[in-house]
Design a protein around this motif. Structure first.
Motif, PDB file in Angstrom:
ATOM      1  N   SER A  74       0.620  -1.329  -0.185  1.00 55.80           N
ATOM      2  CA  SER A  74       0.002  -0.309  -0.191  1.00 55.80           C
ATOM      3  C   SER A  74       0.979   1.122  -0.055  1.00 55.80           C
ATOM      4  CB  SER A  74      -1.065  -0.197   1.083  1.00 55.80           C
ATOM      5  OG  SER A  74      -0.326   0.105   2.414  1.00 55.80           O
ATOM      6  N   ALA A  75       0.552   2.451  -0.725  1.00 54.26           N
ATOM      7  CA  ALA A  75       1.507   3.627  -0.996  1.00 54.26           C
ATOM      8  C   ALA A  75      -0.034   5.048  -0.878  1.00 54.26           C
ATOM      9  CB  ALA A  75       1.909   3.601  -2.134  1.00 54.26           C
ATOM     10  N   TRP A  76       0.351   5.973  -1.468  1.00 55.93           N
ATOM     11  CA  TRP A  76      -0.311   6.697  -1.343  1.00 55.93           C
ATOM     12  C   TRP A  76      -0.983   7.452  -2.352  1.00 55.93           C
ATOM     13  CZ3 TRP A  76       4.537   6.787   1.056  1.00 55.93           C
ATOM     14  CH2 TRP A  76       5.180   7.464   0.842  1.00 55.93           C
ATOM     15  N   TRP A  77      -1.334   8.519  -2.252  1.00 51.86           N
ATOM     16  CA  TRP A  77      -1.685   9.486  -3.220  1.00 51.86           C
ATOM     17  C   TRP A  77      -1.129  10.697  -2.899  1.00 51.86           C
ATOM     18  CZ3 TRP A  77      -3.500   8.404  -8.695  1.00 51.86           C
ATOM     19  CH2 TRP A  77      -3.445   9.627  -9.088  1.00 51.86           C
ATOM     20  N   PRO A  78       0.074  11.142  -3.409  1.00 50.69           N
ATOM     21  CA  PRO A  78      -0.028  12.440  -2.961  1.00 50.69           C
ATOM     22  C   PRO A  78      -0.667  13.699  -3.165  1.00 50.69           C
ATOM     23  CG  PRO A  78       0.993  12.233  -4.880  1.00 50.69           C
ATOM     24  CD  PRO A  78      -0.080  10.967  -4.715  1.00 50.69           C
ATOM     25  N   ILE A  79      -0.811  14.198  -1.771  1.00 47.95           N
ATOM     26  CA  ILE A  79      -1.120  15.718  -1.493  1.00 47.95           C
ATOM     27  C   ILE A  79      -0.501  16.026  -0.803  1.00 47.95           C
ATOM     28  CG2 ILE A  79      -3.636  14.899  -1.406  1.00 47.95           C
ATOM     29  CD1 ILE A  79      -3.722  14.621   1.874  1.00 47.95           C
ATOM     30  N   SER A  91       6.421   0.349 -11.592  1.00 52.80           N
ATOM     31  CA  SER A  91       7.715   0.003 -11.925  1.00 52.80           C
ATOM     32  C   SER A  91       7.412  -1.379 -11.473  1.00 52.80           C
ATOM     33  CB  SER A  91       8.965   0.665 -11.876  1.00 52.80           C
ATOM     34  OG  SER A  91       9.001   0.589 -10.696  1.00 52.80           O
ATOM     35  N   LEU A  92       6.464  -0.638  -9.963  1.00 49.90           N
ATOM     36  CA  LEU A  92       6.068  -1.925  -9.203  1.00 49.90           C
ATOM     37  C   LEU A  92       5.285  -2.969  -9.525  1.00 49.90           C
ATOM     38  CD1 LEU A  92       6.553  -1.361  -5.647  1.00 49.90           C
ATOM     39  CD2 LEU A  92       7.727  -2.096  -6.321  1.00 49.90           C
ATOM     40  N   LEU A  93       4.130  -2.562 -10.369  1.00 52.28           N
ATOM     41  CA  LEU A  93       3.295  -3.018 -10.730  1.00 52.28           C
ATOM     42  C   LEU A  93       4.204  -4.208 -12.433  1.00 52.28           C
ATOM     43  CD1 LEU A  93       0.665  -0.683 -11.091  1.00 52.28           C
ATOM     44  CD2 LEU A  93       0.764  -2.426  -9.853  1.00 52.28           C
ATOM     45  N   ALA A  94       4.625  -3.754 -12.965  1.00 54.06           N
ATOM     46  CA  ALA A  94       5.334  -3.798 -14.126  1.00 54.06           C
ATOM     47  C   ALA A  94       6.438  -5.351 -13.590  1.00 54.06           C
ATOM     48  CB  ALA A  94       5.837  -3.217 -14.724  1.00 54.06           C
ATOM     49  N   ARG A  95       6.785  -5.573 -12.227  1.00 56.84           N
ATOM     50  CA  ARG A  95       7.706  -6.714 -11.441  1.00 56.84           C
ATOM     51  C   ARG A  95       6.762  -7.087 -11.540  1.00 56.84           C
ATOM     52  NH1 ARG A  95      12.487  -3.466  -8.203  1.00 56.84           N
ATOM     53  NH2 ARG A  95      10.785  -1.667  -8.433  1.00 56.84           N
ATOM     54  N   GLY A  96       5.139  -7.039 -11.200  1.00 55.38           N
ATOM     55  CA  GLY A  96       4.516  -8.520 -11.249  1.00 55.38           C
ATOM     56  C   GLY A  96       3.496  -7.728  -9.077  1.00 55.38           C
ATOM     57  N   ALA A  97       4.210  -6.952  -8.734  1.00 56.35           N
ATOM     58  CA  ALA A  97       4.165  -6.901  -7.357  1.00 56.35           C
ATOM     59  C   ALA A  97       2.276  -6.163  -7.751  1.00 56.35           C
ATOM     60  CB  ALA A  97       4.297  -5.607  -6.382  1.00 56.35           C
ATOM     61  N   ASN A  98       1.257  -5.933  -6.923  1.00 53.47           N
ATOM     62  CA  ASN A  98      -0.213  -5.186  -6.660  1.00 53.47           C
ATOM     63  C   ASN A  98       0.104  -4.376  -5.473  1.00 53.47           C
ATOM     64  OD1 ASN A  98      -1.181  -8.068  -7.837  1.00 53.47           O
ATOM     65  ND2 ASN A  98      -0.939  -8.699  -5.799  1.00 53.47           N
ATOM     66  N   VAL A  99       0.007  -2.681  -6.191  1.00 55.15           N
ATOM     67  CA  VAL A  99       0.009  -2.004  -4.818  1.00 55.15           C
ATOM     68  C   VAL A  99      -1.672  -1.128  -4.896  1.00 55.15           C
ATOM     69  CG1 VAL A  99       0.460   0.816  -5.866  1.00 55.15           C
ATOM     70  CG2 VAL A  99       1.921  -0.850  -6.716  1.00 55.15           C
ATOM     71  N   THR A 100      -2.081  -1.011  -3.790  1.00 60.81           N
ATOM     72  CA  THR A 100      -3.301  -0.689  -3.171  1.00 60.81           C
ATOM     73  C   THR A 100      -2.723   0.617  -2.795  1.00 60.81           C
ATOM     74  OG1 THR A 100      -2.572  -1.097  -0.929  1.00 60.81           O
ATOM     75  CG2 THR A 100      -3.656  -2.690  -2.438  1.00 60.81           C
ATOM     76  N   LEU A 101      -4.145   1.122  -2.702  1.00 62.91           N
ATOM     77  CA  LEU A 101      -4.545   3.632  -2.258  1.00 62.91           C
ATOM     78  C   LEU A 101      -5.148   2.938  -0.911  1.00 62.91           C
ATOM     79  CD1 LEU A 101      -4.350   5.087  -4.716  1.00 62.91           C
ATOM     80  CD2 LEU A 101      -2.453   4.362  -3.602  1.00 62.91           C
ATOM     81  N   PRO A 102      -5.185   3.796   0.261  1.00 61.87           N
ATOM     82  CA  PRO A 102      -6.053   3.485   1.267  1.00 61.87           C
ATOM     83  C   PRO A 102      -7.319   4.368   1.351  1.00 61.87           C
ATOM     84  CG  PRO A 102      -4.368   5.087   2.171  1.00 61.87           C
ATOM     85  CD  PRO A 102      -4.098   4.212   0.575  1.00 61.87           C
ATOM     86  N   VAL A 103      -8.424   3.999   1.444  1.00 56.65           N
ATOM     87  CA  VAL A 103      -9.455   4.491   1.255  1.00 56.65           C
ATOM     88  C   VAL A 103     -10.354   4.631   2.926  1.00 56.65           C
ATOM     89  CG1 VAL A 103     -11.680   4.030   0.452  1.00 56.65           C
ATOM     90  CG2 VAL A 103      -9.909   3.204  -0.594  1.00 56.65           C
ATOM     91  N   VAL A 104     -10.738   5.698   3.299  1.00 56.51           N
ATOM     92  CA  VAL A 104     -11.278   6.161   4.464  1.00 56.51           C
ATOM     93  C   VAL A 104     -13.365   5.725   4.251  1.00 56.51           C
ATOM     94  CG1 VAL A 104     -11.980   7.833   5.705  1.00 56.51           C
ATOM     95  CG2 VAL A 104     -10.090   8.044   5.070  1.00 56.51           C
TER      96      VAL A 104
END
Length: 215
Positions: A74-79, A91-104
């Protein structure tokens, strides 16, 4: 209760309300100062710091995870002039990882995590931060947390909503946590309170600044 049996009993976890208010006021002032300092950096300075940090996170991941294929992060959308790691996340996605973002999902509730890709549909979430519009909620193996400030004991100064600590307290299994921030955001201490949870690692453009021995 122990205090009823022994009136002189001292509870080391008890919260001194006056002290808690003092710490909250101090954190609010430090948060404003650090955010102003970060905002004053040029775009190129923030981009250079983000690039250095991305390379250092890659090194850390290589040490901890022999293969990131299938790793959910999990990472974040920059503010608010936060470091923008989105090119690295791609680049992580291209290497096969999954990326998530936090949701309130509700005020003061623990965060949920939704899978993100550059082409997924985004909607405006809490605090007007873009979040994935739909998709499954997952528990990440690793969370990256943006730091407004940090201290050498591994504690994070965030935006004051308590969402990150509240989330770590209930996630099972608990993911590895890496705080990401600027070296200039170092504080001698954040005066941790009982609800504060230390991170596993704190990493800046200068390298790893804190690491739990058993992390």
């Amino acid at each position: 209760m122990a205090c009823e049996i022994a009136p002189d009993y001292f509870d080391p976890l008890a919260v001194d309300q006056e002290q808690a208010r003092d710490v909250a006021r101090w954190r609010k002032a430090e948060r404003a100062r650090l955010l102003a300092d970060r905002q004053a950096l040029s775009v190129s300075q923030r981009r250079a710091a983000a690039d250095m940090i991305a390379a250092r996170v890659d090194t850390l991941l290589a040490e901890r995870f022999p293969n990131i294929d299938g790793l959910t992060l999990s990472a974040w959308w920059p503010i608010k002039a936060e470091l923008n790691l989105r090119p690295w996340l791609e680049s992580l996605l291209a290497r096969g990882a999954n990326v998530t973002l936090p949701v309130v999902t509700a005020p003061s509730a623990p965060l949920a995590f939704r899978l993100w890709t550059p082409d997924c549909r985004m909607v405006q979430g809490f605090w007007k931060i873009p979040v994935p519009a739909d998709g499954p909620e997952v528990v990440p193996d690793l969370t990256l947390a943006p730091l407004v400030g940090w201290d050498p004991a591994g504690f994070r100064l965030g935006y004051g909503g308590g969402y990150f600590d509240r989330t770590l307290a209930v996630l099972s299994p608990r993911p590895m946590t890496i705080g990401i921030g600027l070296q200039s955001a170092r504080l001698a201490t954040i005066f941790p309170q009982p609800h504060d949870i230390a991170l596993d690692v704190i990493l800046t453009e200068a390298g790893v600044q804190y690491e739990q021995k058993d992390a």
